[in-house]
Design a protein around this motif. Sequence first.
Motif, PDB file in Angstrom:
ATOM      1  N   ARG A 143      73.665  75.191  33.585  1.00 32.57           N
ATOM      2  CA  ARG A 143      74.090  75.171  32.181  1.00 32.57           C
ATOM      3  C   ARG A 143      75.422  75.897  31.946  1.00 32.57           C
ATOM      4  NH1 ARG A 143      71.000  73.746  27.650  1.00 32.57           N
ATOM      5  NH2 ARG A 143      68.841  73.160  28.067  1.00 32.57           N
ATOM      6  N   PRO A 144      75.629  77.085  32.509  1.00 30.08           N
ATOM      7  CA  PRO A 144      76.918  77.758  32.288  1.00 30.08           C
ATOM      8  C   PRO A 144      78.103  76.933  32.791  1.00 30.08           C
ATOM      9  CG  PRO A 144      75.310  79.301  33.145  1.00 30.08           C
ATOM     10  CD  PRO A 144      74.703  77.930  33.279  1.00 30.08           C
ATOM     11  N   GLY A 145      77.896  76.168  33.849  1.00 29.63           N
ATOM     12  CA  GLY A 145      78.958  75.333  34.378  1.00 29.63           C
ATOM     13  C   GLY A 145      79.322  74.201  33.443  1.00 29.63           C
ATOM     14  N   TYR A 146      78.349  73.727  32.652  1.00 32.37           N
ATOM     15  CA  TYR A 146      78.624  72.630  31.725  1.00 32.37           C
ATOM     16  C   TYR A 146      79.668  73.034  30.700  1.00 32.37           C
ATOM     17  CZ  TYR A 146      78.150  69.285  27.944  1.00 32.37           C
ATOM     18  OH  TYR A 146      78.430  68.365  26.971  1.00 32.37           O
ATOM     19  N   LYS A 164      81.396  68.984  40.986  1.00 28.50           N
ATOM     20  CA  LYS A 164      82.182  69.959  41.742  1.00 28.50           C
ATOM     21  C   LYS A 164      81.933  71.369  41.223  1.00 28.50           C
ATOM     22  CE  LYS A 164      85.705  66.601  43.060  1.00 28.50           C
ATOM     23  NZ  LYS A 164      87.140  66.208  43.021  1.00 28.50           N
ATOM     24  N   ARG A 165      81.728  71.467  39.925  1.00 26.85           N
ATOM     25  CA  ARG A 165      81.437  72.775  39.347  1.00 26.85           C
ATOM     26  C   ARG A 165      80.108  73.306  39.856  1.00 26.85           C
ATOM     27  NH1 ARG A 165      83.915  77.083  38.388  1.00 26.85           N
ATOM     28  NH2 ARG A 165      82.750  78.481  37.023  1.00 26.85           N
ATOM     29  N   SER A 166      79.159  72.418  40.112  1.00 19.62           N
ATOM     30  CA  SER A 166      77.853  72.855  40.621  1.00 19.62           C
ATOM     31  C   SER A 166      77.996  73.550  41.970  1.00 19.62           C
ATOM     32  CB  SER A 166      76.899  71.657  40.751  1.00 19.62           C
ATOM     33  OG  SER A 166      77.237  70.823  41.844  1.00 19.62           O
ATOM     34  N   LEU A 168      80.648  75.302  42.917  1.00 22.23           N
ATOM     35  CA  LEU A 168      81.248  76.613  42.678  1.00 22.23           C
ATOM     36  C   LEU A 168      80.247  77.577  42.039  1.00 22.23           C
ATOM     37  CD1 LEU A 168      84.791  75.559  41.425  1.00 22.23           C
ATOM     38  CD2 LEU A 168      84.014  76.052  43.754  1.00 22.23           C
ATOM     39  N   VAL A 169      79.407  77.062  41.141  1.00 25.91           N
ATOM     40  CA  VAL A 169      78.354  77.902  40.558  1.00 25.91           C
ATOM     41  C   VAL A 169      77.438  78.433  41.653  1.00 25.91           C
ATOM     42  CG1 VAL A 169      76.260  77.846  39.134  1.00 25.91           C
ATOM     43  CG2 VAL A 169      78.385  76.842  38.273  1.00 25.91           C
ATOM     44  N   SER A 170      77.086  77.560  42.581  1.00 25.26           N
ATOM     45  CA  SER A 170      76.210  77.969  43.679  1.00 25.26           C
ATOM     46  C   SER A 170      76.878  79.006  44.578  1.00 25.26           C
ATOM     47  CB  SER A 170      75.788  76.744  44.500  1.00 25.26           C
ATOM     48  OG  SER A 170      74.945  75.900  43.747  1.00 25.26           O
ATOM     49  N   LEU A 171      78.159  78.813  44.853  1.00 22.58           N
ATOM     50  CA  LEU A 171      78.878  79.770  45.694  1.00 22.58           C
ATOM     51  C   LEU A 171      78.994  81.126  45.007  1.00 22.58           C
ATOM     52  CD1 LEU A 171      81.648  77.397  47.064  1.00 22.58           C
ATOM     53  CD2 LEU A 171      79.840  78.484  48.412  1.00 22.58           C
ATOM     54  N   ASP A 172      79.230  81.116  43.704  1.00 17.38           N
ATOM     55  CA  ASP A 172      79.267  82.383  42.958  1.00 17.38           C
ATOM     56  C   ASP A 172      77.902  83.060  42.998  1.00 17.38           C
ATOM     57  OD1 ASP A 172      81.932  82.179  42.300  1.00 17.38           O
ATOM     58  OD2 ASP A 172      81.572  81.347  40.299  1.00 17.38           O
ATOM     59  N   ASN A 173      76.844  82.274  42.812  1.00 14.60           N
ATOM     60  CA  ASN A 173      75.497  82.847  42.835  1.00 14.60           C
ATOM     61  C   ASN A 173      75.122  83.370  44.208  1.00 14.60           C
ATOM     62  OD1 ASN A 173      75.103  82.359  40.124  1.00 14.60           O
ATOM     63  ND2 ASN A 173      73.953  80.463  40.427  1.00 14.60           N
ATOM     64  N   GLY A 193      82.676  75.349  50.175  1.00 14.51           N
ATOM     65  CA  GLY A 193      82.258  74.401  49.157  1.00 14.51           C
ATOM     66  C   GLY A 193      82.810  73.018  49.431  1.00 14.51           C
ATOM     67  N   LEU A 194      81.930  72.014  49.485  1.00 14.81           N
ATOM     68  CA  LEU A 194      82.335  70.638  49.765  1.00 14.81           C
ATOM     69  C   LEU A 194      81.792  69.693  48.704  1.00 14.81           C
ATOM     70  CD1 LEU A 194      81.549  70.439  53.601  1.00 14.81           C
ATOM     71  CD2 LEU A 194      83.760  70.947  52.537  1.00 14.81           C
ATOM     72  N   TRP A 195      82.502  68.571  48.526  1.00 13.34           N
ATOM     73  CA  TRP A 195      82.031  67.493  47.641  1.00 13.34           C
ATOM     74  C   TRP A 195      82.226  66.180  48.366  1.00 13.34           C
ATOM     75  CZ3 TRP A 195      84.589  63.283  45.416  1.00 13.34           C
ATOM     76  CH2 TRP A 195      83.863  62.584  44.440  1.00 13.34           C
ATOM     77  N   HIS A 196      81.168  65.374  48.399  1.00  7.49           N
ATOM     78  CA  HIS A 196      81.156  64.125  49.163  1.00  7.49           C
ATOM     79  C   HIS A 196      81.156  62.921  48.241  1.00  7.49           C
ATOM     80  CE1 HIS A 196      80.123  61.060  52.031  1.00  7.49           C
ATOM     81  NE2 HIS A 196      78.861  60.971  51.657  1.00  7.49           N
TER      82      HIS A 196
END
Length: 216
Positions: A143-146, A164-166, A168-173, A193-196
């Motif tokens: 939700r904060p990423g939204y 992509k924000r998801s 970064l949120v995970s990496l921050d967490n 962090g990767l995006w496919h």
Amino acid sequence: MDHIKPLPSYLVQRYQGWKATTYEKNQSWYRHLGTEGQHPRAMIISCCDSRVHVTSIFGADQGEFFIHRNIANLVPPFQPDGNQHGTSAAIEYAVTALKVAHVVVLGHSQCGGVQGCIDMCKGHAPALEAKDSFVGRWMDVLRPGYEDVAKIKDPTEQARALEKRSVLVSLDNLMTFPFVKERVDAGTLTLHGLWHNIAEGGLEAYDNAEKGFVQV
């Protein structure tokens, strides 16, 4: 246990084919894995989406990756309490017991979980708002990423931005976990962090210098 049924025949046939070919040609390697334990070099946190095939993307063999999959490849904040935390437990095991050198968060295109978060945040998914929705409460992590993508008007661009924000949120967490931060600070663990892009076979990595994702 009447609710447990026999395995579908197509899965039985596929297993038998694997046993007669792949396993037969690599018996010594499988026996090594079975007796010497696992020593993966990296942990991959990816989405449950059936289209995301981590080992195929990287051409990995058995024993090379410690893989954890969940809806939208999310990592919740460090929160030790009485609840069950499958993702947090997997991270703890990978980092403290297996001593992986890398943790990779892999997001992807057309993520249903991310779209669900968008719909929920816009008030278009009342079922996900329900307190007993496991998916909805899991998507609360995002939700904060939204808020960072809420002003993007094009639906496709907004979804891709939140995918992509998801990551970064995970990496921050991840950095809220003391045992992760300790090893990152010590230089014995790196986070990635990767995006496919499923349709195009593309892979993008987050680049600190560029402050965004760039093609690998």
